[in-house]
Design a protein around this motif. Sequence first.
Motif, short mmCIF file in Angstrom:
data_model
loop_
_atom_site.label_atom_id
_atom_site.label_comp_id
_atom_site.label_asym_id
_atom_site.label_seq_id
_atom_site.Cartn_x
_atom_site.Cartn_y
_atom_site.Cartn_z
N ASP A 37 0.83 -1.19 0.00
CA ASP A 37 0.00 0.00 0.00
C ASP A 37 0.88 1.25 0.00
O ASP A 37 1.81 1.36 0.79
CB ASP A 37 -0.92 -0.01 1.23
CG ASP A 37 -2.01 1.02 1.15
OD1 ASP A 37 -2.37 1.41 0.02
OD2 ASP A 37 -2.50 1.45 2.21
N VAL A 38 0.57 2.19 -0.88
CA VAL A 38 1.29 3.45 -0.98
C VAL A 38 0.27 4.57 -0.83
O VAL A 38 -0.80 4.53 -1.45
CB VAL A 38 2.01 3.59 -2.34
CG1 VAL A 38 2.71 4.93 -2.44
CG2 VAL A 38 2.98 2.46 -2.56
N GLN A 46 2.98 13.08 4.42
CA GLN A 46 4.20 12.43 3.93
C GLN A 46 3.85 11.15 3.19
O GLN A 46 2.87 10.49 3.50
CB GLN A 46 5.12 12.10 5.11
CG GLN A 46 5.54 13.32 5.91
CD GLN A 46 6.18 12.93 7.23
OE1 GLN A 46 5.83 11.91 7.82
NE2 GLN A 46 7.12 13.76 7.69
N LEU A 47 4.69 10.83 2.21
CA LEU A 47 4.49 9.58 1.46
C LEU A 47 4.80 8.41 2.37
O LEU A 47 5.85 8.38 3.03
CB LEU A 47 5.41 9.56 0.23
CG LEU A 47 5.27 8.36 -0.68
CD1 LEU A 47 3.88 8.32 -1.30
CD2 LEU A 47 6.32 8.40 -1.78
N GLU A 48 3.88 7.46 2.43
CA GLU A 48 4.04 6.32 3.30
C GLU A 48 3.81 5.04 2.51
O GLU A 48 2.88 4.94 1.74
CB GLU A 48 3.04 6.41 4.45
CG GLU A 48 3.17 5.31 5.47
CD GLU A 48 2.20 5.55 6.63
OE1 GLU A 48 2.59 6.29 7.56
OE2 GLU A 48 1.10 4.98 6.57
N VAL A 49 4.70 4.08 2.72
CA VAL A 49 4.60 2.78 2.06
C VAL A 49 4.50 1.72 3.15
O VAL A 49 5.28 1.73 4.10
CB VAL A 49 5.83 2.50 1.16
CG1 VAL A 49 5.77 1.14 0.55
CG2 VAL A 49 5.97 3.57 0.09
N SER A 50 3.53 0.81 2.99
CA SER A 50 3.42 -0.28 3.95
C SER A 50 3.34 -1.60 3.19
O SER A 50 2.73 -1.69 2.14
CB SER A 50 2.21 -0.10 4.85
OG SER A 50 1.04 -0.13 4.10
N ASN A 100 0.37 13.35 8.18
CA ASN A 100 1.26 14.52 8.11
C ASN A 100 1.53 14.96 6.68
O ASN A 100 2.31 15.87 6.44
CB ASN A 100 2.60 14.21 8.80
CG ASN A 100 2.41 13.93 10.28
OD1 ASN A 100 1.52 14.49 10.91
ND2 ASN A 100 3.24 13.05 10.82
N LEU A 140 -0.51 8.77 1.33
CA LEU A 140 -0.07 9.87 2.19
C LEU A 140 -0.59 9.62 3.60
O LEU A 140 -1.74 9.23 3.79
CB LEU A 140 -0.60 11.21 1.67
CG LEU A 140 -0.10 11.65 0.29
CD1 LEU A 140 -0.79 12.94 -0.13
CD2 LEU A 140 1.40 11.84 0.30
N ASN A 141 0.29 9.87 4.59
CA ASN A 141 -0.14 9.71 5.98
C ASN A 141 -0.78 11.01 6.47
O ASN A 141 -0.96 11.95 5.71
CB ASN A 141 1.03 9.26 6.87
CG ASN A 141 2.13 10.29 6.96
OD1 ASN A 141 1.96 11.45 6.58
ND2 ASN A 141 3.29 9.87 7.45
#
Length: 129
Positions: free
Chosen positions: A114-115, A122-126, A120, A117-118
Amino acid sequence: ARRLALMFPGRGHFYAEKQSKGFLFMALSTASIYGTYKSITDYQSNSDAYDIAKADYLAATDPAEIARKFTIYENLDKDKKQKFISSAGMGSAALAVWIWNVYDINKSIPSVFDVGLNANGQLEVSVAF
């Protein structure tokens, strides 16, 4: 589950322990596939009867016989066209159920990667294991 859903509608849902949706998709796909099969076999039998009626009409010589055979020929032509449209409609319904099934299983199973934005920005990848 995704591979099973691609093989036949409902199988992926059963694997994902969503039995009610699995039964729904299996029932809808089975009914639409049977309807497609029935429409195609009806079309083929009407097509054969149409060919015979056409040959009879073209071979007729008496004006009264020509008129009678033309009516039969014309009615079988309408029936043949109706069965063709019916088979196309049932085939489209079967395809729509299949696509809906795949879409639904993809929506209901969490993605492994999963890609986004969090909170904040910011780009977040899980990645799920």
